[in-house]
Design a protein around this motif. Sequence first.
Motif, mmCIF file in Angstrom:
data_model
loop_
_atom_site.group_PDB
_atom_site.id
_atom_site.type_symbol
_atom_site.label_atom_id
_atom_site.label_comp_id
_atom_site.label_asym_id
_atom_site.label_seq_id
_atom_site.Cartn_x
_atom_site.Cartn_y
_atom_site.Cartn_z
ATOM 1 N N TRP A 63 0.854 -1.182 0.000
ATOM 2 C CA TRP A 63 0.000 0.000 0.000
ATOM 3 C C TRP A 63 0.890 1.231 0.000
ATOM 4 N N SER A 64 0.614 2.169 -0.881
ATOM 5 C CA SER A 64 1.470 3.343 -1.042
ATOM 6 C C SER A 64 1.295 4.298 0.129
ATOM 7 N N PRO A 65 2.406 4.782 0.740
ATOM 8 C CA PRO A 65 2.286 5.774 1.809
ATOM 9 C C PRO A 65 2.064 7.186 1.292
ATOM 10 N N SER A 66 2.371 7.437 0.024
ATOM 11 C CA SER A 66 2.223 8.787 -0.524
ATOM 12 C C SER A 66 0.912 8.986 -1.262
ATOM 13 N N VAL A 67 0.331 7.927 -1.829
ATOM 14 C CA VAL A 67 -0.961 8.002 -2.516
ATOM 15 C C VAL A 67 -1.922 7.093 -1.750
ATOM 16 N N PRO A 68 -2.832 7.635 -0.948
ATOM 17 C CA PRO A 68 -3.642 6.794 -0.048
ATOM 18 C C PRO A 68 -4.464 5.719 -0.752
ATOM 19 N N GLY A 69 -4.896 5.921 -1.973
ATOM 20 C CA GLY A 69 -5.754 4.948 -2.631
ATOM 21 C C GLY A 69 -5.040 4.024 -3.581
ATOM 22 N N LEU A 70 -3.709 3.979 -3.537
ATOM 23 C CA LEU A 70 -2.942 3.200 -4.505
ATOM 24 C C LEU A 70 -2.385 1.947 -3.848
ATOM 25 N N VAL A 71 -2.715 0.787 -4.438
ATOM 26 C CA VAL A 71 -2.236 -0.505 -3.968
ATOM 27 C C VAL A 71 -1.587 -1.224 -5.135
ATOM 28 N N ALA A 72 -0.389 -1.749 -4.909
ATOM 29 C CA ALA A 72 0.321 -2.533 -5.922
ATOM 30 C C ALA A 72 0.140 -4.015 -5.611
ATOM 31 N N VAL A 73 -0.185 -4.782 -6.652
ATOM 32 C CA VAL A 73 -0.443 -6.217 -6.501
ATOM 33 C C VAL A 73 0.443 -6.968 -7.474
ATOM 34 N N GLY A 74 1.248 -7.895 -6.962
ATOM 35 C CA GLY A 74 2.086 -8.741 -7.799
ATOM 36 C C GLY A 74 1.426 -10.070 -8.066
ATOM 37 N N THR A 75 1.697 -10.642 -9.261
ATOM 38 C CA THR A 75 1.070 -11.895 -9.670
ATOM 39 C C THR A 75 2.143 -12.940 -9.966
ATOM 40 N N SER A 76 1.693 -14.153 -10.220
ATOM 41 C CA SER A 76 2.614 -15.247 -10.516
ATOM 42 C C SER A 76 3.223 -15.127 -11.906
ATOM 43 N N THR A 77 2.678 -14.282 -12.772
ATOM 44 C CA THR A 77 3.228 -14.089 -14.116
ATOM 45 C C THR A 77 4.207 -12.919 -14.183
ATOM 46 N N GLY A 78 4.376 -12.223 -13.089
ATOM 47 C CA GLY A 78 5.280 -11.093 -13.073
ATOM 48 C C GLY A 78 4.623 -9.770 -13.342
ATOM 49 N N VAL A 79 3.360 -9.768 -13.753
ATOM 50 C CA VAL A 79 2.647 -8.517 -14.012
ATOM 51 C C VAL A 79 2.292 -7.867 -12.680
ATOM 52 N N VAL A 80 2.567 -6.570 -12.560
ATOM 53 C CA VAL A 80 2.231 -5.809 -11.365
ATOM 54 C C VAL A 80 1.095 -4.862 -11.713
#
Length: 1056
Positions: A63-80
């Motif tokens: 979860w981004s500390p600078s953008v409150p609504g931004l979440v990064a999700v990693g997958t098994s294929t490498g796509v973020v």
Amino acid sequence: MDRPESGLIKWSPNAAHDSFLHINLQHRVVQIYEPTGRAQKGRFDFKKLAKHDDLPPLTTYDWSPSVPGLVAVGTSTGVVNLLRVDDSSNAYLELGLKMSRTCHAVAFSTAGKLAVALDRVRSDNCLYIWDVNRLATMDASARGFPSDIEPFSDPTERLEPSVSVSSVKFFEDNPNILVAGIKGQGLRIHDLRDQGHGAAIQFQTKCCNNLAIDYADQNYFASSALDHPGVMIWDRRAISRQEISPSYTEALERDNMPWGGVLRLEHAVQMEADLALMDSKNSFVRSLRFCRDRPGMLAVLSRTGQLKILSTRHEYVDPDARVEDSPELLEVGKSYEMDPLYAETTRKNDKIVSFDWITLSSPILQPRLLVLRASGAFNVLEKPSFTSEYPFKLIPWQAPYRGLEEGGAYHEPMEFESPQSHSILGPLLTEKGLSDMPLFGQDKANIGTLVEKIMSSSISAEELLVGEAATATANPPPISFLEPSSVAEKLTALRLASREPSPSQDVASEPPSQLERHDKLLSRNGSIGRFPSYAQAVLDHTMLIRAKEGYLFNCEKNQQVVSDDPWLRDIWAWVGGAEAAASDGGMMSYPLDLSWMGVYTIWNNNLGSKSWARLMDHSSAPEAFGWERCLNKINKRLGIPKFDGPVETKRPHHREICLEICYWGRSYDSEFEEANSVSSLKKDSTWHTMVAAHALFRGNTKEAVQVLKRASTEHPELLFVSLALQLIGENDSNARESLDFDQRVASKTDPYLRAISSIIATGDWVTIANQRSLPLRDRAFVAIRNFSDDVLTAWLHDEVAAATATGDMEGIVLTGITDPLVDIFTRYVGKFHDYQTATLVLSICAPRFIDDVRTGALRTAYRNYLQRHHAFFLRAKFDVGSTKRSKHDGTPTLRPPGRQIALRCVYCDAETSLSTHHNTHGHGHSHSGGSSGGGSMAMPNFMTGSSGGGGRDVQQASPFTVKMVAAGISCPNCKRHLPRCVVCLEIVGMPRSDRPELANDPEIRLAARFPTFCLMCDHVLHLDHARQWFKRHQECPVPECRCKCNFRANPELNYH
């Protein structure tokens, strides 16, 4: 990363935003919640803000500390995927890779950078750094991402070629520095400002997963390994080996500490006892998190649900030996188990699967954790307080229950002088005042103002009561508590008064198991705390009060003492039945002694660890045929009927005695007679279904139908059950099909009615044997009567294993009082601390038939408990009773306690005892010297002419002297009598001329019987004379003696 079924939670990394997210891995949904009020144990107020329901199958997230609504999700294929989760728009952006591989970790920095840790490939880097800072400028009020945003094509940095990066984290104090875990190699710290892209610091270790940085002291960070339950804490200042302190150099050489490490915990969490779980693919340590408010406070979550807080601190180093910027060693000051019952198999839905620290607005507040249970529920756990421990260490604790009997104070704090009270009790009162305050939302409390108000106010005794005890004055105990006299009635009254309304039961749920019901009953004792101290004392000292009521080895008496606990009462009923069966050798048949054995041990021909103690005349254990022969004789002696079950068996006599063991302590015939009487109509329906089920289990369907038909006059709902059971009992092959009886509509509250319904619907006895809402006695009876030999063996093994794992005391029916019962009681005592019952039950056969060090430990603990409370008479009765029951072949197997009182003559230094007095008195007139024959004991040498020490022969002594020796007034060796009282000049221990026993004052009557000695001048006085003399004098009453016997160095002190 582990993927628990109920999901993951994370508190907002931005301290300016009070919110948390929950990722539901089953439904692939991300939800944002906002706390709205209280966040404390037992209450957490929150509301849902937004939802993102288009979540890809993830392997990691951040979860981004600078953008409150931004979440990064990693997958098994490498796509973020970059998700917008705060506006329910389901918007996302993709960060693609040239080569598909698993994404192990993602991490945001406070400067808008995103690190992506990837699996190893030979021809590419595996740590990508993306600059996503432009997303911080987007309009927070607009939905989704801006339509004109440029896609993220390439990362700004590529690091770590051809390695597998398992974890990554940014340091908050410098967003250009990150630490990465490299699988199989160690940890590397990178400075992104270094154009050479080389690792600034490298630590060799296998602990390269679950990286966590201490927010309050950024020099420290922690990591763990996948295949080890340990945790390492590192110091990033370990740059040069030339600039380190001597203490750190010593740790590297002596303790084998790896370079950069400052604390190594080999077993931060407990390993599973179940070998099947040891092969799990999940890592031992599931998550590591540092508290934002307290430096060095680390929380560790294991895959078993164990959540532990480790409070670390710097090791002491002499100020002269400190080196600037050198790594500093840490040590664990305290550790806290946040969920002590995490290993209970009955609490699978309450297992903690994810957690995070709650960011609080003030460091004054107690640190607390937000946890996610396996059931999907959110709970708040507060770190145990040390501020409450500090002042209560100053409390003058008395022996609690004895203090109440003597009118002493109970749980009352010490009174401090007014200048000290605020400084000592201020932290406690502050914590109490902030314990029930809204911490979030519109009604958020002003912590600073509240603290100033609390510290400026005066302190009263009522304010020192903490927790639920604070309501004691407003919640008097129920009237029913004051009326009864037994501890069982008092406990029942307190439980009823504190019972909370139970939530409505789920329609699809089954009745709770017997173990769950018993655990709930005993656990309720710990939640009772809303009553005054005299009511709380009953809960705190139940074992002592039970002992005073005669809780010992009389099974009938014990059932009355523990009548508040039906399961404990049934245990003693079974023990009473086993005792009756074993009396007069009822369970003995040469060469076997099967007393106190259970179904499991007899079925498996298991004589236990001391098998020789159960074999007569040192004979060897018989073979299987010999067991059948011995059991046949025992069954005939006890009048046990022949086995008439529906299955074929090679061990019919085993089944006969095992069925009888299930009956011990119960009388089913008297139950049936009572069911047919007029008085039975006043009982509730559950009692009638129990009697009917017992008859059905024995194969007597007609009796079961008769009981249900008679009960249907008062309980009409049982009429259809009786008719259905009657139809089934007529052996109609099409009866079940014609009935169309659905077992799914069986009773959800009555286990016996549920069992009868299952038999009517399916006729499957396996279902009944596995219905844990029934008592284990009944389930074992059904299994013994209806299962084949092999199936029964496996079923008994599984049930004993389950009882051992859960501490289910009902397992005594299967184990008897043998070695497996020690394992069950060990678990039971660990859960509820009732080592009194465990000691009493095990003392019947330990150490006579049981050789286990834990039985001795339980016995010692119980004896010490009675000693601490000065219950010497009760302890002596326990010693005598347990010693009698330890006899094997007439000889006690328990070592008698050492002699506690010895008499020694102050003139000749000869030691004497009561037995010596009896021997002296008994042989003084029957021997004229040495004699032989008649089997008489030889006279002690001090009674003969060969005695030394100046003693005379008995024949030369006067009859008066002989009587004084026998009475213990004169020494048997030198014949000197006890000293004279220096006030009245009469011999102490002899009847006095002033006849104090006739005095009206009971204190005088009691004191006149005891002598008192001055330890300086050795003069003796009667106790009542000493009180009268020293009330006015300090010197000894003897004129020539100048001893100040009554001297007090500090007369202002209150001597006792």
